[in-house]
Design an enzyme around this catalytic site. Sequence first.
Site, PDB file in Angstrom:
ATOM      1  N   TYR A 114       0.974  -1.237   0.012  1.00 39.71           N
ATOM      2  CA  TYR A 114      -0.029  -0.030  -0.017  1.00 39.71           C
ATOM      3  C   TYR A 114       0.778   1.163  -0.033  1.00 39.71           C
ATOM      4  O   TYR A 114       0.621   2.249  -0.726  1.00 39.71           O
ATOM      5  CB  TYR A 114      -0.993  -0.040   1.266  1.00 39.71           C
ATOM      6  CG  TYR A 114      -1.679   1.314   1.473  1.00 39.71           C
ATOM      7  CD1 TYR A 114      -2.634   1.625   0.596  1.00 39.71           C
ATOM      8  CD2 TYR A 114      -1.306   1.994   2.469  1.00 39.71           C
ATOM      9  CE1 TYR A 114      -3.298   2.679   1.106  1.00 39.71           C
ATOM     10  CE2 TYR A 114      -1.678   3.490   2.809  1.00 39.71           C
ATOM     11  CZ  TYR A 114      -2.875   3.739   2.007  1.00 39.71           C
ATOM     12  OH  TYR A 114      -3.611   4.968   2.465  1.00 39.71           O
ATOM     13  N   HIS A 115       1.810   1.209   0.793  1.00 43.95           N
ATOM     14  CA  HIS A 115       2.784   2.270   0.795  1.00 43.95           C
ATOM     15  C   HIS A 115       3.482   2.576  -0.558  1.00 43.95           C
ATOM     16  O   HIS A 115       3.705   3.659  -0.863  1.00 43.95           O
ATOM     17  CB  HIS A 115       3.894   2.182   1.829  1.00 43.95           C
ATOM     18  CG  HIS A 115       4.797   3.322   2.217  1.00 43.95           C
ATOM     19  ND1 HIS A 115       4.575   4.426   2.653  1.00 43.95           N
ATOM     20  CD2 HIS A 115       6.217   3.238   1.840  1.00 43.95           C
ATOM     21  CE1 HIS A 115       5.798   5.317   2.668  1.00 43.95           C
ATOM     22  NE2 HIS A 115       6.775   4.356   2.237  1.00 43.95           N
TER      23      HIS A 115
END
Length: 264
Positions: A141-142
């Site tokens: 996600y990052h």
Amino acid sequence: MNQTLLQVFDFEQKFDEKGAFQWFQENWTASYVFCAAYAAVIFLGRFFMRRREKWDLRRPLMFWSLSLALFSICGSIRTGSYMLNTYSSHGFRQTVCDTNFYSAPFSKFWAYAFTLSKVPELGDTVFIVLRKQRLIFLHWYHHITVLLYTWASYKDHVAGGGWFMTMNYSVHALMYSYYTAKAAGIQLPKPCAILITSMQILQMAMGLTVLALVYFWHHEVHCASNMQNIMWGSLMYLSYLLLFSWFFYQTYLKKDKRKGAKAE
């Protein structure tokens, strides 16, 4: 050595920022393509490795991490120098609202390189997949959201970029140095990992602060940005703050509590 440094500085000066900016203006949506390809590689890679033994990639991982560590160290020194000079000359508000960061002689190349670097950094996940390590939500996600936000921000040359890039360069300088040492088989004390995660949490809190200041100042003074960037950036940094804080709790605090309970 001095001659090499002079060549580097000369390259920074001659870097065609206008051409780079124009390219991003025309092609920034390619970031969505990279993210889609990244997601596909994760899915297919995990499927490919499902019934296979994990790969021993310690040496390639060491050189990979070392290259990113050296890149981040150089970037943090150059962008940090620009930010310190801006602060000493014009004060804190200018460090937040400054947009010359993208075109100044010795920061323009590192702003561009930082933006591009979010693509090769996706390679971190390839090592995780091929080595069959645990892939947590925070990791992928990052990577995806940083790539999308960084490319959009560079396209618009928004205020706050100097802070975002300098902080990320600095944290990555430590983080990839840590990964290099681990891949080389060097046993580092636990406080090193705790320090890196703590710095990541501090980075997210500072990112939220900078975006809040850009929001409050963009009408009062020249603090160029747009509401879409401020909104999505704030949501992104807030989600990071919560996820990294939760990771810190699960990794360092919760385990320590369990150990203490067992000892009793």
